[in-house]
Design a protein around this motif. Sequence first.
Motif, mmCIF file in Angstrom:
data_model
loop_
_atom_site.group_PDB
_atom_site.id
_atom_site.type_symbol
_atom_site.label_atom_id
_atom_site.label_comp_id
_atom_site.label_asym_id
_atom_site.label_seq_id
_atom_site.Cartn_x
_atom_site.Cartn_y
_atom_site.Cartn_z
ATOM 1 N N THR A 120 0.876 -0.645 0.125
ATOM 2 C CA THR A 120 0.105 0.026 0.048
ATOM 3 C C THR A 120 0.606 1.301 -0.619
ATOM 4 N N SER A 121 0.412 2.585 -0.051
ATOM 5 C CA SER A 121 0.614 3.729 -0.363
ATOM 6 C C SER A 121 0.164 4.817 0.949
ATOM 7 N N PRO A 122 1.002 5.060 1.608
ATOM 8 C CA PRO A 122 1.514 5.535 1.738
ATOM 9 C C PRO A 122 3.033 3.968 2.375
ATOM 10 N N TRP A 123 4.247 4.477 2.349
ATOM 11 C CA TRP A 123 5.001 2.923 3.206
ATOM 12 C C TRP A 123 5.156 3.326 4.979
ATOM 13 N N THR A 124 6.029 4.435 4.893
ATOM 14 C CA THR A 124 5.440 4.423 5.995
ATOM 15 C C THR A 124 5.105 6.439 6.344
ATOM 16 N N TYR A 125 5.580 6.949 7.947
ATOM 17 C CA TYR A 125 5.559 8.054 8.003
ATOM 18 C C TYR A 125 6.406 8.395 8.662
ATOM 19 N N LEU A 126 6.429 9.677 8.901
ATOM 20 C CA LEU A 126 7.404 10.984 9.560
ATOM 21 C C LEU A 126 6.743 11.084 10.726
ATOM 22 N N ASN A 179 3.560 13.193 10.961
ATOM 23 C CA ASN A 179 2.547 13.400 9.805
ATOM 24 C C ASN A 179 3.238 13.166 8.887
ATOM 25 N N ARG A 180 4.347 12.707 9.027
ATOM 26 C CA ARG A 180 3.925 13.378 7.327
ATOM 27 C C ARG A 180 4.511 12.082 6.420
ATOM 28 N N PRO A 181 3.786 11.297 5.980
ATOM 29 C CA PRO A 181 3.471 10.066 4.705
ATOM 30 C C PRO A 181 4.815 9.832 3.858
ATOM 31 N N VAL A 182 5.521 8.166 3.607
ATOM 32 C CA VAL A 182 6.622 8.418 2.495
ATOM 33 C C VAL A 182 6.391 7.791 1.809
ATOM 34 N N TYR A 183 5.976 7.709 0.004
ATOM 35 C CA TYR A 183 5.626 6.908 -0.213
ATOM 36 C C TYR A 183 7.010 6.963 -1.223
ATOM 37 N N ALA A 184 6.719 5.112 -0.691
ATOM 38 C CA ALA A 184 8.184 4.576 -1.595
ATOM 39 C C ALA A 184 7.557 4.580 -3.379
ATOM 40 N N SER A 185 6.106 3.595 -2.970
ATOM 41 C CA SER A 185 5.838 3.549 -4.128
ATOM 42 C C SER A 185 4.665 3.735 -4.581
ATOM 43 N N PRO A 186 4.638 4.971 -5.058
ATOM 44 C CA PRO A 186 3.404 5.809 -4.215
ATOM 45 C C PRO A 186 1.844 4.878 -5.117
ATOM 46 N N THR A 187 1.971 4.133 -6.108
ATOM 47 C CA THR A 187 0.994 3.041 -7.381
ATOM 48 C C THR A 187 0.901 1.452 -6.087
ATOM 49 N N ALA A 188 1.084 1.777 -4.888
ATOM 50 C CA ALA A 188 0.365 0.580 -4.524
ATOM 51 C C ALA A 188 -0.670 0.655 -3.648
ATOM 52 N N SER A 189 -1.286 -0.004 -3.952
ATOM 53 C CA SER A 189 -2.618 -0.272 -3.023
ATOM 54 C C SER A 189 -3.279 -1.676 -3.245
ATOM 55 N N PHE A 190 -4.397 -1.463 -1.299
ATOM 56 C CA PHE A 190 -4.480 -2.520 -1.362
ATOM 57 C C PHE A 190 -5.385 -3.470 -2.609
ATOM 58 N N ASP A 191 -5.878 -2.406 -3.671
ATOM 59 C CA ASP A 191 -6.853 -3.849 -4.707
ATOM 60 C C ASP A 191 -5.515 -3.352 -5.670
ATOM 61 N N THR A 192 -4.413 -3.705 -5.260
ATOM 62 C CA THR A 192 -3.902 -4.781 -6.433
ATOM 63 C C THR A 192 -3.117 -5.061 -5.926
ATOM 64 N N ALA A 193 -1.694 -5.824 -6.541
ATOM 65 C CA ALA A 193 -0.528 -7.432 -6.102
ATOM 66 C C ALA A 193 0.333 -6.367 -5.613
ATOM 67 N N LEU A 194 1.536 -6.339 -5.737
ATOM 68 C CA LEU A 194 2.636 -6.032 -4.942
ATOM 69 C C LEU A 194 3.606 -4.865 -5.420
ATOM 70 N N ASP A 195 4.105 -4.224 -5.446
ATOM 71 C CA ASP A 195 5.257 -3.665 -6.046
ATOM 72 C C ASP A 195 6.647 -3.322 -5.442
ATOM 73 N N VAL A 196 7.473 -3.359 -6.002
ATOM 74 C CA VAL A 196 8.928 -3.828 -5.277
ATOM 75 C C VAL A 196 9.139 -1.801 -5.961
ATOM 76 N N LEU A 197 10.225 -1.470 -4.857
ATOM 77 C CA LEU A 197 11.071 -1.014 -5.314
ATOM 78 C C LEU A 197 12.893 -1.307 -4.827
#
Length: 322
Positions: free
Chosen positions: A220-226, A228-246
């Motif tokens: 999913t996206s975001p990958w983590t938080y700092l 309250n700031r979301p961090v997006y390692a893979s912005p296209t990742a989603s609970f509705d798709t399979a897995l993304d790799v960076l």
Amino acid sequence: MRALLVVNPAATTTSARTRDVLIHALASEMKLEAVSTEHRGHARDLARRAAESGDVDLVVALGGDGTVNEVVNGLLHHGPDPDGLPHLAVVPGGSTNVFARALGLPNDPVEATGAILDALAEKRDRTVGLGLASGTPDTEDESVPARWFTFCAGLGFDAGVIGRVEQQRERGRRSTHALYIRQAIRQFLGEPRRRAGSISLERPGHDPVEGLALSIVCNTSPWTYLGNRPVYASPTASFDTALDVLGLDRLSTPTVARYATHLLTSTPERGPHGKHAVAFPDLTDFALHSKAPLPFQMDGDHLGVRTSVTFTGVRRALRVIV
């Protein structure tokens, strides 16, 4: 409705008084059994028994991402069955709470409980996809039982950072973002494979991608938080798709500085990019191999070292109250 509340009494952001308030609020709307975890793996065992009993409609996890991961693995012990398994609800109680926040729940446990009760009254839920990972049979390290993860996994650098943080927490240090940053710097300075990565990515029907120095698997996206700031390692990742790799094929000082800046300034539309970054979206089946044992993590839990891990992205794995 019959519900099981799995409580991590060591959750970092909830006091005993807050937990009592949350239990009272949930118990006013359902037949609730609340159980506090007593050891590692206890939340998994409780959720498994709830799923196998056939008479529990909802399992609520009160704790951080580690508690949620255990509950998910207990519910899915016999495999995914969105229509047959109890629903999952999450009340965030950890330091980061990536899964709960990615679902759109408030990070405050009291507000999140209110949102869950509203969702139950309005019969709102969501079926989410999850990741499944295990060691491959031909590895030299001991075989790894298949394990589900909710938002991320990693082989290499990020898992090493998490391992260092866990060591510090065992010594009594609090889990803070500053602690993660310090350990990331120390992991980088001690990294023996900065320029020539040892990780290869293998996908059915494609040539291997060799020489990766870092690999992050996102569900999913975001990958983590700092904070309250979301961090997006893979912005296209989603609970509705399979897995993304960076992946990054270099961890030199200029490269790390550049991609750290990309992460800190990432948005839902743009994540890390450039000649040393590779991104593979929506992968259902793939494997990560390493020439040398590397640290491995799932949902922020350090799981030792691995030389090979296979991944499966499973759509529609579990129903969650949101």
